[in-house]
Design a protein around this motif. Structure first.
Motif, short mmCIF file in Angstrom:
data_model
loop_
_atom_site.label_atom_id
_atom_site.label_comp_id
_atom_site.label_asym_id
_atom_site.label_seq_id
_atom_site.Cartn_x
_atom_site.Cartn_y
_atom_site.Cartn_z
N ILE A 1 -0.91 7.15 7.67
CA ILE A 1 0.29 6.90 8.48
C ILE A 1 0.28 5.48 9.06
CG2 ILE A 1 1.44 7.55 10.64
CD1 ILE A 1 0.65 10.45 9.99
N ALA A 2 -0.88 5.04 9.54
CA ALA A 2 -0.96 3.76 10.24
C ALA A 2 -0.97 2.55 9.32
CB ALA A 2 -2.20 3.74 11.12
N VAL B 1 4.38 2.21 2.29
CA VAL B 1 5.24 3.29 1.82
C VAL B 1 4.46 4.59 1.93
CG1 VAL B 1 6.58 4.23 -0.11
CG2 VAL B 1 6.37 1.74 0.17
N VAL B 2 5.04 5.58 2.58
CA VAL B 2 4.42 6.90 2.70
C VAL B 2 5.26 7.90 1.93
CG1 VAL B 2 3.78 8.78 4.25
CG2 VAL B 2 3.40 6.40 4.95
N MET C 1 3.82 5.11 12.32
CA MET C 1 3.85 4.42 11.04
C MET C 1 3.94 2.91 11.24
SD MET C 1 6.34 6.97 8.81
CE MET C 1 6.33 5.90 7.36
N LYS C 2 3.51 2.20 10.26
CA LYS C 2 3.52 0.73 10.28
C LYS C 2 4.96 0.23 10.44
CE LYS C 2 1.64 -2.95 7.32
NZ LYS C 2 0.96 -3.17 6.01
N PRO C 3 5.22 -0.70 11.33
CA PRO C 3 6.58 -1.24 11.48
C PRO C 3 7.12 -1.76 10.14
CG PRO C 3 5.23 -1.97 13.29
CD PRO C 3 4.29 -1.30 12.32
N GLY C 4 8.34 -1.37 9.81
CA GLY C 4 8.94 -1.80 8.56
C GLY C 4 8.57 -0.96 7.35
N SER C 5 7.77 0.09 7.56
CA SER C 5 7.33 0.91 6.43
C SER C 5 8.44 1.85 5.95
CB SER C 5 6.08 1.71 6.80
OG SER C 5 6.34 2.56 7.91
N THR D 1 0.84 -1.20 0.00
CA THR D 1 0.00 0.00 0.00
C THR D 1 0.87 1.24 0.00
OG1 THR D 1 -1.82 -1.09 1.16
CG2 THR D 1 -1.72 1.32 1.29
N LEU D 2 0.66 2.07 -1.01
CA LEU D 2 1.33 3.37 -1.08
C LEU D 2 0.41 4.42 -0.50
CD1 LEU D 2 3.73 5.12 -2.16
CD2 LEU D 2 2.33 5.49 -4.21
N GLY D 3 0.88 5.14 0.49
CA GLY D 3 0.12 6.23 1.09
C GLY D 3 0.67 7.57 0.62
#
Length: 307
Positions: free
Chosen positions: A195-196, A200-201, A223-227, A143-145
């Motif tokens: 963010i959550a 990738v943000v 942010m998601k762990p590992g993002s 998922t790309l944010g």
């Protein structure tokens, strides 16, 4: 009429300007304040990139100036209200470098998710870190944010969809039912949702009071762990010390930073030993093709404004 160009520009576009006006082109003029102020005092147009600060003494010197051409889209180095109050038209190169930035974002995301492309020195030295590098992640299905869903954010989303990524986006000035979301195939989301949940943000917002310090230590921790975090917008939006700390702690899975609070950035010991970190010198929007598009767009619009 006289046009001064204070930073690098495609020389064919410079020639297009010089065919009709008196042009002073010096890519290093931005670093010569006395010469810059002297040239500004008699110019009718000034063309800049992001380093030339069109405010204060320079703005005061532009007594005869009618137009400010910006070789790029960010306007935080230009006092737009003051320019307009003085009768100067400010023209950014909207959209001209969007593809360059979008490709940088996607390439950085793929590099950081896979995590294998720094192995050349080891392999060349006869080592074989195959097991250590066998846990890279695919881009498809991630998922790309996107934070900031203007022209660059939307094009980035389109490229991501072509790679089978899921796309969610947040824009503070765009309604959730805006047509752009459906056109890209992106889901409208809140800032906290992006963010959550994003793997990738990527940031595509201007530097204003509301975005300064937007990605502080608290938001990075959420942010998601590992993002992965990618910033091609402006410095001051991301707390780079918090990014470095999060990378070293293993919370962030990677980061690509193209913009910084001070540019050029001085040596930063905080980045020593940071894993999965890409640092580039504000070049995400600068490619051969992008510079060509930006330069000719601004040349044509400045010529039109001076008619």
């Amino acid at each position: 009429m006289k046009i001064i160009i204070t930073e690098f520009m495609d020389e064919r576009a410079v020639a297009q300007l010089a065919a009709k006006h008196d042009v002073v082109y010096d890519p290093k003029l931005v670093d010569k304040p006395a010469e810059l102020l002297e040239a500004a005092a008699t110019c009718h147009a000034i063309i800049v990139r992001n380093r030339t600060q069109v405010r204060g003494d320079l703005l005061a010197a532009l007594k005869s100036c009618k137009v400010v051409g910006r070789l790029g889209v960010g306007l935080d180095n230009i006092d737009v209200p003051a320019c307009e109050a003085a009768g100067m038209k400010v023209i950014p190169a909207t959209g001209a470098n969007a593809l360059s930035v979008a490709e940088y974002v996607i390439a950085s995301a793929m590099l950081l998710l896979r995590g294998t492309f720094a192995s050349t020195p080891e392999v060349a030295a006869g080592k074989w870190p195959r097991n250590a590098l066998s846990n890279g992640r695919e881009t498809a299905g991630k998922t790309l944010g996107i934070i900031g869903f203007g022209s660059i954010g939307q094009l980035t989303g389109k490229l991501a969809k072509a790679l089978a990524m899921n796309v969610i986006a947040y824009d503070p000035v765009m309604k959730s039912d805006a047509p752009a979301f459906a056109q890209v195939g992106a889901k409208a989301a809140t800032l906290d949702e992006v963010i959550a949940s994003a793997d990738v943000v990527t940031l595509h917002v201007p530097l204003v009071d509301g975005t300064r310090g937007l990605f502080n230590a608290q938001r990075i921790a959420a942010m998601k762990p590992g993002s992965i975090l990618i910033n091609t917008s402006r410095g001051h939006i991301v707390d780079v010390a918090a990014v470095a700390a999060s990378l070293k702690a293993g919370h962030l899975g990677g980061a690509a930073l193209d913009v910084f609070d001070t540019e050029p950035m001085p040596a930063e010991p905080m980045f020593e030993g940071c894993p999965s970190l890409i640092l580039t010198p504000h070049i995400s929007g600068v490619t051969y093709e992008g510079n060509e598009r930006v330069s000719f767009m601004i040349a044509e619009k400045v010529l039109e404004a001076l008619q």
